[in-house]
Structures are given as structure tokens and as C-alpha cells.
Motif scaffolding. Structure first.
Motif, PDB file in Angstrom:
ATOM      1  N   LEU A   1       5.156  17.391   9.840  1.00 17.51           N
ATOM      2  CA  LEU A   1       6.185  18.212  10.470  1.00 17.51           C
ATOM      3  C   LEU A   1       6.112  18.129  11.991  1.00 17.51           C
ATOM      4  O   LEU A   1       7.148  18.077  12.664  1.00 17.51           O
TER       5      LEU A   1
ATOM      6  N   TYR B   1       7.622  14.847  12.976  1.00 19.48           N
ATOM      7  CA  TYR B   1       9.072  14.914  12.808  1.00 19.48           C
ATOM      8  C   TYR B   1       9.708  15.664  13.970  1.00 19.48           C
ATOM      9  O   TYR B   1      10.706  15.241  14.530  1.00 19.48           O
ATOM     10  N   TRP B   2       9.108  16.787  14.372  1.00 23.55           N
ATOM     11  CA  TRP B   2       9.594  17.575  15.495  1.00 23.55           C
ATOM     12  C   TRP B   2       9.525  16.760  16.785  1.00 23.55           C
ATOM     13  O   TRP B   2      10.473  16.710  17.565  1.00 23.55           O
ATOM     14  N   TRP B   3       8.368  16.084  17.025  1.00 22.54           N
ATOM     15  CA  TRP B   3       8.172  15.302  18.241  1.00 22.54           C
ATOM     16  C   TRP B   3       9.184  14.153  18.324  1.00 22.54           C
ATOM     17  O   TRP B   3       9.777  13.921  19.366  1.00 22.54           O
TER      18      TRP B   3
ATOM     19  N   GLY C   1      12.091  14.080  16.993  1.00 22.68           N
ATOM     20  CA  GLY C   1      13.389  14.685  17.262  1.00 22.68           C
ATOM     21  C   GLY C   1      13.597  14.974  18.741  1.00 22.68           C
ATOM     22  O   GLY C   1      14.706  14.861  19.254  1.00 22.68           O
TER      23      GLY C   1
END
Length: 43
Positions: free
Chosen positions: A13, A16-18, A20
């Protein structure tokens, strides 16, 4: 979870955030910039 290791879910997660946050940049350059910020600039 389609092969996702539950123990690594938090890391998946975070990645995925990074990614994004860094959609328009070259991923490798973004990685190096962030590592510099975390490990060189904060000493």
C-alpha cells in the motif's frame, strides 16, 4: 488477495501511494530524490 502476502500488505500500500504521488516523474529519479531527502538531507 491474488498472491499478495498479508505480512507485506502495508508495504504494498505504501508503494502504491508513493507511485501515485510520482505519476508524472521518472520512477527511478523520484526514488533517488526521495532517498536523498530521507537519508542525506536529514542528517
Amino acid at each position: 488477495m491474488c498472491g499478495t502476502n498479508e505480512d507485506l500488505l502495508e508495504r504494498y500500500l505504501a508503494e502504491y501511494w508513493w507511485r501515485g504521488l510520482n505519476k508524472t516523474d521518472d520512477i527511478f529519479d523520484s526514488f533517488l530524490r526521495d532517498m536523498k531527502i530521507c537519508f542525506v538531507d536529514n542528517q
